[in-house]
Enzyme design. Sequence first.
Site, PDB file in Angstrom:
ATOM      1  N   SER A   1       0.808  -1.231   0.000  1.00 46.29           N
ATOM      2  CA  SER A   1       0.000   0.000   0.000  1.00 46.29           C
ATOM      3  C   SER A   1       0.837   1.274   0.000  1.00 46.29           C
ATOM      4  O   SER A   1       0.461   2.280   0.595  1.00 46.29           O
ATOM      5  CB  SER A   1      -0.951   0.049   1.209  1.00 46.29           C
TER       6      SER A   1
ATOM      7  N   GLY B   1       1.590   2.885  -2.713  1.00 43.68           N
ATOM      8  CA  GLY B   1       1.173   3.727  -3.837  1.00 43.68           C
ATOM      9  C   GLY B   1       2.038   3.529  -5.068  1.00 43.68           C
ATOM     10  O   GLY B   1       2.355   4.485  -5.773  1.00 43.68           O
TER      11      GLY B   1
ATOM     12  N   ASP C   1      -5.838  -0.124  -9.804  1.00 39.74           N
ATOM     13  CA  ASP C   1      -4.664   0.653 -10.236  1.00 39.74           C
ATOM     14  C   ASP C   1      -4.752   1.041 -11.715  1.00 39.74           C
ATOM     15  O   ASP C   1      -4.228   2.069 -12.118  1.00 39.74           O
ATOM     16  CB  ASP C   1      -3.362  -0.122  -9.985  1.00 39.74           C
TER      17      ASP C   1
ATOM     18  N   ASP D   1       7.988 -11.640  -1.018  1.00 39.13           N
ATOM     19  CA  ASP D   1       6.830 -12.534  -1.028  1.00 39.13           C
ATOM     20  C   ASP D   1       7.176 -13.762  -1.868  1.00 39.13           C
ATOM     21  O   ASP D   1       7.805 -13.627  -2.926  1.00 39.13           O
ATOM     22  CB  ASP D   1       5.619 -11.875  -1.726  1.00 39.13           C
TER      23      ASP D   1
ATOM     24  N   THR E   1      16.187   4.402   7.913  1.00 38.56           N
ATOM     25  CA  THR E   1      16.411   3.930   6.544  1.00 38.56           C
ATOM     26  C   THR E   1      16.747   2.438   6.483  1.00 38.56           C
ATOM     27  O   THR E   1      16.882   1.878   5.402  1.00 38.56           O
ATOM     28  CB  THR E   1      17.569   4.698   5.860  1.00 38.56           C
TER      29      THR E   1
ATOM     30  N   CYS F   1     -25.651   2.310 -12.970  1.00 37.64           N
ATOM     31  CA  CYS F   1     -25.835   0.865 -13.092  1.00 37.64           C
ATOM     32  C   CYS F   1     -26.934   0.366 -12.150  1.00 37.64           C
ATOM     33  O   CYS F   1     -28.095   0.666 -12.389  1.00 37.64           O
ATOM     34  CB  CYS F   1     -24.509   0.137 -12.933  1.00 37.64           C
TER      35      CYS F   1
ATOM     36  N   GLU G   1     -32.962  -9.908 -10.718  1.00 40.47           N
ATOM     37  CA  GLU G   1     -31.805 -10.279  -9.893  1.00 40.47           C
ATOM     38  C   GLU G   1     -32.240 -10.490  -8.431  1.00 40.47           C
ATOM     39  O   GLU G   1     -31.660 -11.295  -7.719  1.00 40.47           O
ATOM     40  CB  GLU G   1     -30.751  -9.160  -9.954  1.00 40.47           C
TER      41      GLU G   1
ATOM     42  N   ARG H   1     -25.425  -7.514 -15.589  1.00 35.54           N
ATOM     43  CA  ARG H   1     -26.042  -8.687 -16.163  1.00 35.54           C
ATOM     44  C   ARG H   1     -27.480  -8.372 -16.581  1.00 35.54           C
ATOM     45  O   ARG H   1     -27.967  -8.850 -17.575  1.00 35.54           O
ATOM     46  CB  ARG H   1     -26.031  -9.769 -15.070  1.00 35.54           C
TER      47      ARG H   1
ATOM     48  N   HIS I   1     -21.159   2.589 -16.756  1.00 30.94           N
ATOM     49  CA  HIS I   1     -20.364   3.217 -15.696  1.00 30.94           C
ATOM     50  C   HIS I   1     -19.546   4.373 -16.270  1.00 30.94           C
ATOM     51  O   HIS I   1     -18.418   4.152 -16.714  1.00 30.94           O
ATOM     52  CB  HIS I   1     -19.385   2.203 -15.097  1.00 30.94           C
TER      53      HIS I   1
ATOM     54  N   GLU J   1     -18.017   6.520 -14.696  1.00 26.62           N
ATOM     55  CA  GLU J   1     -16.870   6.824 -13.818  1.00 26.62           C
ATOM     56  C   GLU J   1     -15.571   6.173 -14.290  1.00 26.62           C
ATOM     57  O   GLU J   1     -14.489   6.576 -13.873  1.00 26.62           O
ATOM     58  CB  GLU J   1     -17.174   6.412 -12.373  1.00 26.62           C
TER      59      GLU J   1
HETATM   60  N1  GLN Z   1     -26.443  -6.041 -10.314  1.00 24.22           N
HETATM   61  C1  GLN Z   1     -26.822  -5.305 -11.473  1.00 24.22           C
HETATM   62  C2  GLN Z   1     -26.707  -6.142 -12.737  1.00 24.22           C
HETATM   63  O1  GLN Z   1     -26.019  -7.134 -12.741  1.00 24.22           O
HETATM   64  C3  GLN Z   1     -26.021  -4.021 -11.606  1.00 24.22           C
HETATM   65  C4  GLN Z   1     -24.537  -4.209 -11.682  1.00 24.22           C
HETATM   66  C5  GLN Z   1     -23.745  -2.973 -11.378  1.00 24.22           C
HETATM   67  O2  GLN Z   1     -24.243  -2.048 -10.726  1.00 24.22           O
HETATM   68  N2  GLN Z   1     -22.504  -2.921 -11.805  1.00 24.22           N
HETATM   69  O3  GLN Z   1     -27.276  -5.814 -13.745  1.00 24.22           O
END
Ligand code: GLN
Length: 529
Positions: free
Chosen positions: A15, A17, A72, A149, A189, A381, A405, A461, A506, A508
């Site tokens: 961790s 960075g 990452d 490791d 160090t 989503c 779902e 899905r 998404h 983002e």
């Molecule tokens: N669980 C929902 C689906 O599978 C939304 C998935 C999500 O928010 N990434 O459609």
Amino acid sequence: MHTKYIFVTGGVVSSLGKGIISSSIGRLLQSRGYRITIQKFDPYINIDPGTLNPYEHGECYVTDDGFETDLDLGHYERFTDIHTTRDNSITTGRIYQTVIDRERHGDYLGHTIQVVPHITDEIKRRMLRRLDTEHYDFIITEVGGTIGDIESAPFMEAIRQLRWELGKDAISLHLTYVPYLKAAGELKTKPTQHSVKEMQSMGIQPDILVLRTEHHLSEALLDKVAMFCNVDKDCVVQSEDLPSIYQVPIRMHEQGLDQAILRKVGITDAPEADLSAWEAFLNRMEAAKRHVSVGLVGKYDLQDAYKSIRECLHQAGIYCDCKVDIRFINSEHLTRENVDEQLSSLAGFIICPGFGQRGIEGKVIAAEYGRTHHVPTFGICLGMQMMVIEFARNVLGYADADSAEMASTLHNVIDLMASQKAVTDMGGTMRLGAYACELREGSKVREIYGKTVVRERHRHRYEFNSAYLEAYEAAGMQCVGKNPDSGLVEIVEIPAHPWYIGTQFHPEYSGTVLHPHPLFLSFLKQCLG
Ligand code: GLN
């Protein structure tokens, strides 16, 4: 110019960075006009991080080509604007899978298959990326985990061999930690020296050391590390804790990290670094005084679970000259009774993505609150799906509306497509990666994007059930974004509401420092009034 390789490893603790340092180096080299890519090798055995619990590994980031990867890779993209693919995220599991498949296929002609050379050769092959159609001046390879490791040993051996084969074209950058002992009042160090010794014992002499520290390190201390670790003085730099990760490239540049890298790989005629756009972003960040509070309605009470959403909000905030105070609202504890108290002080909120039952009723309550109180509401989503369900229950009058779902009901307004229902293997039914989305003329999203077609990344899905499309549109929720090939609904919005938008994809995953995402920008502008 032929490709140069930079191998980034970490020592002492995890961790530290490494991802931020790798991304910063990428940005600095780009600022001198070089073409780069960044890849990550993770020593764990999972084939990909898609199945990992966010509590252990934070958010799962999705590449354009639909690969579920480590968060990452999100840093790599946000810092450098590169588009990563499945080739940028490799795990021990994938390496072994390739070698074992080849063995079953008889490709090794009866030889005994061993870690050295078969596994290490496969690692080297992927590190070199000689089959890529694109040319890179620099390939930055981050190795996950910590030196020493057991799992990372084959990766270290591969790096050792590559440095031996490639000479000056391959360099090793090692990131370590310099702890401060309060009782002694001293920075230590020794752990760094031990970590470097460990690398040397594996045949790798680090070329560059980056020391992570919470306190400023003196010149004398850096010189001491250089001397004891056999590293040139200009190749030891420090990475102090900073208020923003986006300041790291500049801090590294000020200490000459990019200069040292260029010298080590033998480049003498590099163009000057042009960091003006990056600096302009940082200046704006410092100048931003206004604060806006935005809620994240979700079930994971940990920073990294919604990493990309947080970063997109911070970035977009800076372009709106404000600081975004993000407040986490646990949807599991959100009820009709406390929703007003929980959400009324927010300028707007995001209903987060997710899988499974836990916390969904709270998301539906938030969707209703946002819709009826005219608060800017952004559903992503699963968040969008909850907006759709809320609308069905409270406006269309289908009290049992739900996603398939969660429950099979008479009104599964979110459902699997017929073609998916035939597939029994869960892994086979996910829609992953970038798909086109056509934006309706005259809609808010069309105006926000300023384009007719966009490409955004998916990871889900279930889908909006198009059988209900007309009912929704007649009642005021418009399906303004659709996949041009399949007709699947990708965006819903309520035009009569100041800002009520839900995306099946998404957004983002594709906002970057220099190119903030238009939906986040528009959402924040609305939050600011
Ligand atoms: N669980 C929902 C689906 O599978 C939304 C998935 C999500 O928010 N990434 O459609």
